[in-house]
Design a protein around this motif. Sequence first.
Motif, mmCIF file in Angstrom:
data_model
loop_
_atom_site.group_PDB
_atom_site.id
_atom_site.type_symbol
_atom_site.label_atom_id
_atom_site.label_comp_id
_atom_site.label_asym_id
_atom_site.label_seq_id
_atom_site.Cartn_x
_atom_site.Cartn_y
_atom_site.Cartn_z
ATOM 1 N N UNK A 96 47.259 -34.193 -25.774
ATOM 2 C CA UNK A 96 47.747 -34.757 -24.588
ATOM 3 C C UNK A 96 46.616 -35.147 -23.563
ATOM 4 N N UNK A 97 46.863 -36.221 -22.894
ATOM 5 C CA UNK A 97 46.130 -36.361 -21.974
ATOM 6 C C UNK A 97 44.740 -37.405 -22.212
ATOM 7 N N UNK A 98 44.692 -37.731 -23.702
ATOM 8 C CA UNK A 98 43.461 -38.612 -23.995
ATOM 9 C C UNK A 98 43.717 -39.922 -24.149
ATOM 10 N N UNK A 99 45.016 -40.277 -24.451
ATOM 11 C CA UNK A 99 45.420 -41.678 -24.762
ATOM 12 C C UNK A 99 45.455 -41.833 -26.141
ATOM 13 N N UNK A 100 45.507 -40.840 -26.970
ATOM 14 C CA UNK A 100 45.836 -41.056 -28.510
ATOM 15 C C UNK A 100 47.311 -41.276 -28.656
ATOM 16 N N UNK A 101 48.320 -40.733 -28.112
ATOM 17 C CA UNK A 101 49.682 -41.293 -28.371
ATOM 18 C C UNK A 101 49.700 -42.717 -27.883
ATOM 19 N N UNK A 102 49.195 -43.366 -26.808
ATOM 20 C CA UNK A 102 49.186 -44.711 -26.641
ATOM 21 C C UNK A 102 48.383 -45.442 -27.570
ATOM 22 N N UNK A 103 47.596 -44.930 -28.077
ATOM 23 C CA UNK A 103 46.729 -45.904 -29.104
ATOM 24 C C UNK A 103 47.711 -45.712 -30.477
ATOM 25 N N UNK A 104 48.305 -44.922 -30.820
ATOM 26 C CA UNK A 104 49.164 -44.579 -32.012
ATOM 27 C C UNK A 104 50.276 -45.655 -31.744
ATOM 28 N N UNK A 105 50.890 -45.813 -30.623
ATOM 29 C CA UNK A 105 52.056 -46.420 -30.456
ATOM 30 C C UNK A 105 51.775 -47.916 -30.494
ATOM 31 N N UNK A 106 50.461 -48.329 -30.000
ATOM 32 C CA UNK A 106 50.156 -49.949 -30.149
ATOM 33 C C UNK A 106 49.840 -50.111 -31.539
ATOM 34 N N UNK A 107 49.224 -49.141 -32.284
ATOM 35 C CA UNK A 107 48.978 -49.463 -33.774
ATOM 36 C C UNK A 107 50.366 -49.508 -34.607
ATOM 37 N N UNK A 108 51.399 -48.675 -34.200
ATOM 38 C CA UNK A 108 52.655 -48.645 -34.595
ATOM 39 C C UNK A 108 53.241 -50.188 -34.248
ATOM 40 N N UNK A 109 53.117 -50.636 -33.050
ATOM 41 C CA UNK A 109 53.621 -51.996 -32.604
ATOM 42 C C UNK A 109 53.004 -52.947 -33.610
ATOM 43 N N UNK A 110 51.738 -53.144 -33.460
ATOM 44 C CA UNK A 110 50.893 -54.290 -34.368
ATOM 45 C C UNK A 110 51.661 -54.289 -35.805
ATOM 46 N N UNK A 111 51.839 -52.847 -36.463
ATOM 47 C CA UNK A 111 52.217 -52.909 -37.530
ATOM 48 C C UNK A 111 53.542 -53.387 -38.058
ATOM 49 N N UNK A 112 54.627 -53.102 -36.987
ATOM 50 C CA UNK A 112 55.939 -53.870 -36.752
ATOM 51 C C UNK A 112 55.807 -55.232 -36.678
ATOM 52 N N UNK A 113 55.054 -55.790 -35.834
ATOM 53 C CA UNK A 113 54.974 -57.089 -35.740
ATOM 54 C C UNK A 113 54.621 -58.013 -37.054
ATOM 55 N N UNK A 114 53.686 -57.371 -37.426
ATOM 56 C CA UNK A 114 53.116 -57.982 -38.688
ATOM 57 C C UNK A 114 53.990 -58.058 -39.881
ATOM 58 N N UNK A 115 55.203 -57.147 -39.708
ATOM 59 C CA UNK A 115 56.244 -57.078 -40.887
ATOM 60 C C UNK A 115 57.527 -57.856 -40.284
#
Length: 260
Positions: A96-115
């Motif tokens: 918590x508090x380091x921005x890792x969750x946000x980075x994971x969600x953006x990776x997830x978003x890019x993965x979805x858009x690509x598919x």
Amino acid sequence: MTSAEAAAAREAAEKTGVTIRELRDIHEFQDVYRLYDDIWHPDPRNAPVPVELMIGFAHTGGYVAGAYEGDRLVGASVGFLAADRTLHSHVTGAAIGRGIGYALKLHQRAWCVARGLVRITWTFDPLVRRNARFNLTKLGARPERYLEDFYGVMADAINEGDASDRLLAVWRLTEPPPEPSAGPFTRGVEVSGARPVIGRVDGPVVLVGTPYDIETLRREDPGAAQAWRLAVREVLGGLMGSGARVTGFTEEGEYVLEKR
């Protein structure tokens, strides 16, 4: 991944000092299991996601990704494909508090858009203010359903002793989220000390407050935590069930609901 989505995901990962990649090996899935155990401290019968399911999701085209700081796993997300070009993000956990969750969600978003997927869905506890702010304000997802006691009894250090009410968050990847109304408002649930006070729900725009820290409240004042669960269920759940939509989340920790 599309160039714009992938670039945003890489930038977020670099900013927090992690590398995010899809996971394929059983030892990586076991690392995710241990990470989730450290975060939630669940009863062994109530693991957030078993290793066998991670293997199945990854093998059948689902999303299993980890955030690494060097060789150490510091965040992970597990999701499966659902109807209507949707990924359901079943579990995401990170420091918590380091921005890792946000980075994971953006990776997830890019993965979805690509598919060619157009939505990501997940559930979250409506009483956890930091998660509501992250989901609605940081990401731009919107709750579309109130799910009463969705998971039944949850035997872990965070949820134990409380009903597992959840909001179904929907992150629409091809359209912007609705802008919240500027008012005027009525306050359906207000904060009075540690407890909620149910107010007026007769206006066209209703604010529903949340406790400052429900996880601490569950440990220190279970009666107040229970009062919050019932008040938010009654007002937020009731309004959503009658057709109101959540359009935002205020700086003061209140859901903004607009009646149709």
